[in-house]
Design an enzyme around this catalytic site. Structure first.
Site, PDB file in Angstrom:
ATOM      1  N   CYS A 302       0.811  -1.225   0.000  1.00  0.00           N
ATOM      2  CA  CYS A 302       0.000   0.000   0.000  1.00  0.00           C
ATOM      3  C   CYS A 302       0.844   1.275   0.000  1.00  0.00           C
ATOM      4  O   CYS A 302       0.644   2.168  -0.820  1.00  0.00           O
ATOM      5  CB  CYS A 302      -0.984  -0.013   1.168  1.00  0.00           C
ATOM      6  SG  CYS A 302      -0.233   0.081   2.813  1.00  0.00           S
ATOM      7  N   HIS A 350      -2.599   1.257   6.792  1.00  0.00           N
ATOM      8  CA  HIS A 350      -3.005   1.147   5.396  1.00  0.00           C
ATOM      9  C   HIS A 350      -3.199   2.542   4.814  1.00  0.00           C
ATOM     10  O   HIS A 350      -3.554   3.489   5.523  1.00  0.00           O
ATOM     11  CB  HIS A 350      -4.288   0.339   5.256  1.00  0.00           C
ATOM     12  CG  HIS A 350      -4.657   0.069   3.824  1.00  0.00           C
ATOM     13  ND1 HIS A 350      -3.864  -0.703   2.993  1.00  0.00           N
ATOM     14  CD2 HIS A 350      -5.691   0.497   3.065  1.00  0.00           C
ATOM     15  CE1 HIS A 350      -4.417  -0.760   1.789  1.00  0.00           C
ATOM     16  NE2 HIS A 350      -5.524  -0.029   1.804  1.00  0.00           N
ATOM     17  N   HIS A 362      -5.837   1.813  -4.355  1.00  0.00           N
ATOM     18  CA  HIS A 362      -4.949   1.286  -3.310  1.00  0.00           C
ATOM     19  C   HIS A 362      -4.566  -0.157  -3.618  1.00  0.00           C
ATOM     20  O   HIS A 362      -5.172  -0.816  -4.460  1.00  0.00           O
ATOM     21  CB  HIS A 362      -5.605   1.396  -1.929  1.00  0.00           C
ATOM     22  CG  HIS A 362      -6.776   0.481  -1.706  1.00  0.00           C
ATOM     23  ND1 HIS A 362      -7.086  -0.041  -0.467  1.00  0.00           N
ATOM     24  CD2 HIS A 362      -7.730  -0.003  -2.550  1.00  0.00           C
ATOM     25  CE1 HIS A 362      -8.171  -0.800  -0.560  1.00  0.00           C
ATOM     26  NE2 HIS A 362      -8.581  -0.795  -1.808  1.00  0.00           N
TER      27      HIS A 362
END
Length: 390
Positions: A302, A350, A362
């Site tokens: 990520c 994240h 993402h």
């Protein structure tokens, strides 16, 4: 997905990798999944919602470990550079030390040849003429002074070289330990993820279909919330445009009021230009796999994706989510602009890049691919903050 998350423990962000929580979560998930897959008909079985929750927790724990892995890997790179620098320094100092040692040797040889090293006045009895005595005394005085300076220089160089060798040895030991931690952590997490995937594969077709239905409902709810966010942002934009049409003064007053209440000015045109470049890069990565610690070009995790996207726009971001969240200005969710970074969970493990209308790009988790998804993919409470990086 689960809404219960454990905050990241202060002080463990960079140094080392700790995985007991991950191992515990993994074992719990494995046990739960085993019950679901292997329980005989009529026995108590955990609900698929519970299974889905545990699997989701496991993957989030894995991603948290990934960010800690990234931080430790970055630290390892810095340590390796430091070790290389220290070893180069030690080599240079050793060469200088050898040169100083050779100089001392030359002085000793000269004293031996002239007799200047003899301990008493017997030295001068070897002289045959008054001129010889005068010459020897001059050499003795001159060589003694130069020798003293050479000895001082040698001792200083020797002390500094020993200190640098000790620093290099300690840095090398730390580097070796960190590399071992990285290897162990990666192997542990990957094994637990493999166990979870294997047990999930044992679920019946009916159970898999029900899990898919649960996921579909979640996606529909996330899409509804994304549409609501897009509506709110459109209304805010329209209000700003109407205020601007009423005149410069009204626009200024409205703008300062907005800044005063949120503490953040709207994104300017230069930001928009950079954001377009970052988003163009991110879109080009859609479909590429999520991979542990990857920064492209064939795969990403990520934070590796967001770092690479903004690098394409000429903006340097730190490597991990823990540092990226501090690399810009925080703005409210309602004021998110394309290009902003969306961070998730209490432990900030994240991140995605906002593309507008409540959507982001993402790299979700292990076993998935870079994709577009609602910022509410894991519910309202999952969003930690929005950061404008440039």
């Amino acid at each position: 997905m689960a809404s219960h998350r454990k905050s990241r423990t202060p002080g463990t962000r960079v140094a080392g990798i700790r995985t007991p929580a991950l191992a515990t979560a993994a074992l719990t998930s494995v046990a739960l999944l085993s019950q679901t897959a292997d329980a005989a008909p009529g026995e108590d079985r955990p609900s698929l919602e519970e299974v889905e929750k545990k699997v989701g927790d496991l993957y989030r724990q894995a991603e948290s470990a990934t960010e800690k892995y990234n931080a430790a890997k970055e630290q390892t790179t810095k340590q390796r550079k430091r070790v290389d620098t220290l070893l180069d320094d030690v080599a240079q100092r050793t060469q200088k030390l050898n040169e100083a040692r050779a100089e001392l040797g030359s002085y000793a040889a000269a004293q031996y040849r002239t007799g200047a090293g003899l301990p008493d006045t017997a030295t001068f009895l070897l002289a045959e003429t008054p001129q010889d005595i005068f010459d020897q005394r001059q050499v003795l005085d001159r060589m003694t002074g130069r020798q003293k300076a050479a000895v001082d220089d040698y001792v200083t160089r020797q002390t500094e070289t020993m200190k640098k060798r000790q620093e290099a040895t300690e840095s090398l030991r730390t580097l070796t330990e960190t590399q071992g931690d990285l290897k162990t952590a990666k192997a542990t997490v990957q094994k637990k993820l493999a166990d979870a995937r294997e047990l999930l594969s044992k679920l019946t077709a009916e159970e898999k279909a029900r899990l898919a239905a649960i996921e579909k409902r979640k996606q529909e709810e996330a899409a509804r919330k994304a549409a609501e966010l897009a509506r709110q942002q459109a209304e805010q934009k329209q209000a700003r445009e109407e205020a601007a049409q009423q005149g410069g003064g009204a626009s200024e007053g409205s703008g300062s009021g907005s800044t005063g209440s949120t503490g953040t000015p709207p994104a300017d045109s230069s930001y928009g230009t950079k954001a377009e470049k970052a988003l163009a890069f991110a879109r080009a990565q859609i479909g590429k796999p999520y991979v542990w610690g990857a920064t492209g070009p064939g795969s990403y995790d990520c934070s590796g994706l967001t770092q690479a996207a903004w690098k394409a726009a000429g903006v340097s971001l730190p490597r991990t989510t823990y540092d990226q969240v501090n690399a810009g200005t925080t703005v409210p969710v309602s004021q998110a602009q394309p290009g902003d970074l969306v961070f998730f969970y209490d432990d900030v493990t994240h991140v995605g890049i906002y593309i507008g209308n409540g959507m982001m790009i993402h790299a979700p988790k292990p076993g998935t691919y870079v994709r577009e998804e609602s910022v509410y993919y894991d519910g309202d409470s999952a969003i930690h903050s929005i950061v404008r990086p440039a």
